[in-house]
Write a protein that holds these residues in place. Structure first.
Motif, PDB file in Angstrom:
ATOM      1  N   ASN A 286       3.352   6.294 -11.328  1.00 15.66           N
ATOM      2  CA  ASN A 286       4.470   5.332 -11.364  1.00 15.66           C
ATOM      3  C   ASN A 286       4.222   4.159 -10.431  1.00 15.66           C
ATOM      4  N   ASP A 287       3.670   4.452  -9.250  1.00 15.17           N
ATOM      5  CA  ASP A 287       3.398   3.378  -8.288  1.00 15.17           C
ATOM      6  C   ASP A 287       2.360   2.404  -8.832  1.00 15.17           C
TER       7      ASP A 287
ATOM      8  N   GLY B   8       2.796  -1.723  -9.667  1.00 13.43           N
ATOM      9  CA  GLY B   8       2.052  -2.746  -8.926  1.00 13.43           C
ATOM     10  C   GLY B   8       1.781  -2.425  -7.468  1.00 13.43           C
ATOM     11  N   PHE B   9       2.088  -1.193  -7.039  1.00 12.88           N
ATOM     12  CA  PHE B   9       1.727  -0.796  -5.670  1.00 12.88           C
ATOM     13  C   PHE B   9       0.234  -0.486  -5.602  1.00 12.88           C
TER      14      PHE B   9
ATOM     15  N   LEU C 272       0.859  -1.195   0.000  1.00 15.57           N
ATOM     16  CA  LEU C 272       0.000   0.000   0.000  1.00 15.57           C
ATOM     17  C   LEU C 272       0.888   1.236   0.000  1.00 15.57           C
ATOM     18  N   ARG C 273       0.372   2.336  -0.529  1.00 16.76           N
ATOM     19  CA  ARG C 273       1.146   3.583  -0.572  1.00 16.76           C
ATOM     20  C   ARG C 273       0.309   4.745  -0.065  1.00 16.76           C
ATOM     21  N   ILE C 274       0.961   5.615   0.713  1.00 15.00           N
ATOM     22  CA  ILE C 274       0.364   6.872   1.187  1.00 15.00           C
ATOM     23  C   ILE C 274       1.319   7.985   0.744  1.00 15.00           C
TER      24      ILE C 274
END
Ligand code: PLP
Length: 463
Positions: free
Chosen positions: A219-220, A224-225, A171-173
């Motif tokens: 980009n994320d 695949g993020f 996961l990304r924040i």
């Protein structure tokens, strides 16, 4: 001690409090004590036999005030304020006397309903849209953690809570480096991991570069993020930086991401319409936190989170085992389901007292004075030999440096705080050690603020 004695000692405590506040200007602002000095004055073990309150009170007077940093001192210019208006202190005394636990509507109907009304009052006072509702947490950290958990669960269709995160893509924040460390702490606690908090570069205005934000999310996704949310700030802790809220939220929404805005300190200033351009676009946020305990005068702890869709947060944080059911009233609002802890204090009372005792006009006057006096003080320091302003006033916060040297600035800061007339703290900006000053203490006067350049001149022999 029984309740009759409590009555007697409460009056003694009220007299003590009155004298304490009246005498604050005579005390050094920062505690002038050495590490371990207080602990050494206390016995190693609890007493077996009851001790007289006279002795306990005498020890309090002898030990505590002298080893206390006085946050209510009118010349406290460090960190951000933790203001306690007299009206909010009174409300806290009453809430302490009731000593209830407001986890459910039925365990504290008055607290629950006053909380709902205070959220409405504050929403209107800050000029926020009618479709925000909200709750009161202990701290901005808890509100931000709640928002980040909600971002996570919304992205995972609420399966993270049950299945865990281990089989999932990362996961990304996203946030800028100007946001508070409570965002870092929250992504850690939420199991997202510090490495997945993507720090977006800032532009010349210290706001998040929204093109860079867009590129990072794109980009994320390609890599695949799983992007889940963006945290923006209004009045960041270090130098008071604010993101372009409208542009930041637009980028987040274009990728379907949840948005949370941390305005823990500067949110209070939005009771003054002339500062609201600094959070233009705020009505599109999913979540927003501000701390009335910082600049509005409602004693610590009191952090208000506004929410567009509380159901998403309730689905993330709410649990209702049988013993927490309100029989026959399933539709009732139980604020424990909106936050992390189950137990809750009656925090709305101090808001109710503070907003009524000073009125929005009175509170606006205080905030406007603080900002004007801060700017006046900034102008004086900017003219002083050997001092350089490193960041311009943001609301009432600015930073400066002495002799363009980390060592000289650090040494001066130590001397300022040993002197005791004022209290300032430091930050690191653009790789440099700088002194930060904010004006915001509830009872400070223009003379208190003007003491800052006087102390700087005294300690540097400057002009
Ligand atoms: N956000 C900002 C901008 C802050 O300045 C602070 C603390 O100063 C926090 C969050 C954390 O506040 P709290 O102590 O209520 O968790």
């Amino acid at each position: 001690m029984n309740h009759d004695e409590l009555n007697h000692w409460s009056k003694r405590a009220a007299d003590w409090a009155q004298a304490y506040h009246a005498g604050l200007r005579e005390r050094p602002v920062r505690a002038q004590t050495r590490l371990g000095e207080t602990a050494a004055k206390l016995p190693a073990l609890a007493p077996e036999k009851a001790e007289p309150m006279e002795q306990i009170f005498a020890d309090f007077e002898a030990i505590v005030p002298g080893a206390t940093t006085h946050w209510q001192h009118p010349r406290f210019f460090a960190y951000f304020p933790a203001n306690a208006s007299p009206a909010s202190m009174l409300a806290e005394q009453l809430a302490n006397a009731i000593a209830g636990q407001a986890m459910l509507w039925q365990t504290a109907p008055a607290a629950n309903e006053i909380e709902a009304v205070m959220i409405n009052w504050l929403r209107a006072a800050l000029g926020l849209a009618d479709d925000f509702t909200g709750t009161i947490h202990d701290s901005a950290t808890t509100a931000t953690l709640s928002a980040i958990l909600t971002m996570r669960e919304r992205t995972l269709d609420w399966k993270g809570n049950t299945q865990g995160l281990s089989a999932l893509p990362r996961l990304r924040i996203y946030a800028s480096g100007e946001t508070h460390s409570s965002i870092d702490k929250s992504v850690r606690i939420a199991g997202i991991g510090q490495d997945n908090l993507v720090k977006i570069p800032t532009n010349a205005d210290h706001a998040m570069d929204t093109q860079a934000l867009d590129a990072a999310i794109t980009n994320d996704l390609a890599a695949g993020f799983l992007p889940c949310g963006v945290v923006a700030c209004v009045g960041g802790t270090s130098i008071g930086a604010s993101d372009d809220i409208a542009a930041t939220i637009a980028v987040a929404k274009s990728h379907g991401l949840y948005t949370h805005v941390d305005a823990a300190w500067a949110g209070s200033a939005m009771i003054c319409p002339e500062y609201r351009h600094l959070w233009d676009g705020i009505n599109a946020a999913d979540s927003l936190v501000f701390n009335p305990h910082k600049w509005l005068g409602a004693q610590f702890d009191c952090a208000v989170q506004f929410l567009k869709n509380p159901t998403e947060q309730i689905n993330t944080l709410g649990l209702r085992p049988e013993y927490l059911n309100t029989l026959g009233q399933d539709e009732v609002t139980n604020y424990n389901e909106w936050t992390v802890p189950l137990g809750r204090r009656f925090r709305a009372l101090k808001l109710w007292f503070t907003l009524r005792a000073y009125g929005l006009e009175g509170l606006r006057t205080r905030i406007r004075n603080h900002i004007n006096w801060g700017r006046e003080c900034h102008d004086i320091i900017s003219e002083m030999d050997d001092f350089t302003i490193t960041t311009a006033p943001a609301f009432s916060l600015f930073t400066f440096r002495y002799k363009d040297s980390d060592a000289a600035t650090q040494d001066l800061l130590a001397r300022i705080n040993d002197d005791g007339r004022i209290y300032l703290t430091q930050t690191r900006h653009a790789g440099q050690f700088v002194i930060r000053m904010q004006v915001g203490q509830f009872d400070c006067t223009r003379e208190d603020v003007m003491m800052v350049p006087c102390v700087l001149k005294d300690l540097t022999g400057g002009q």
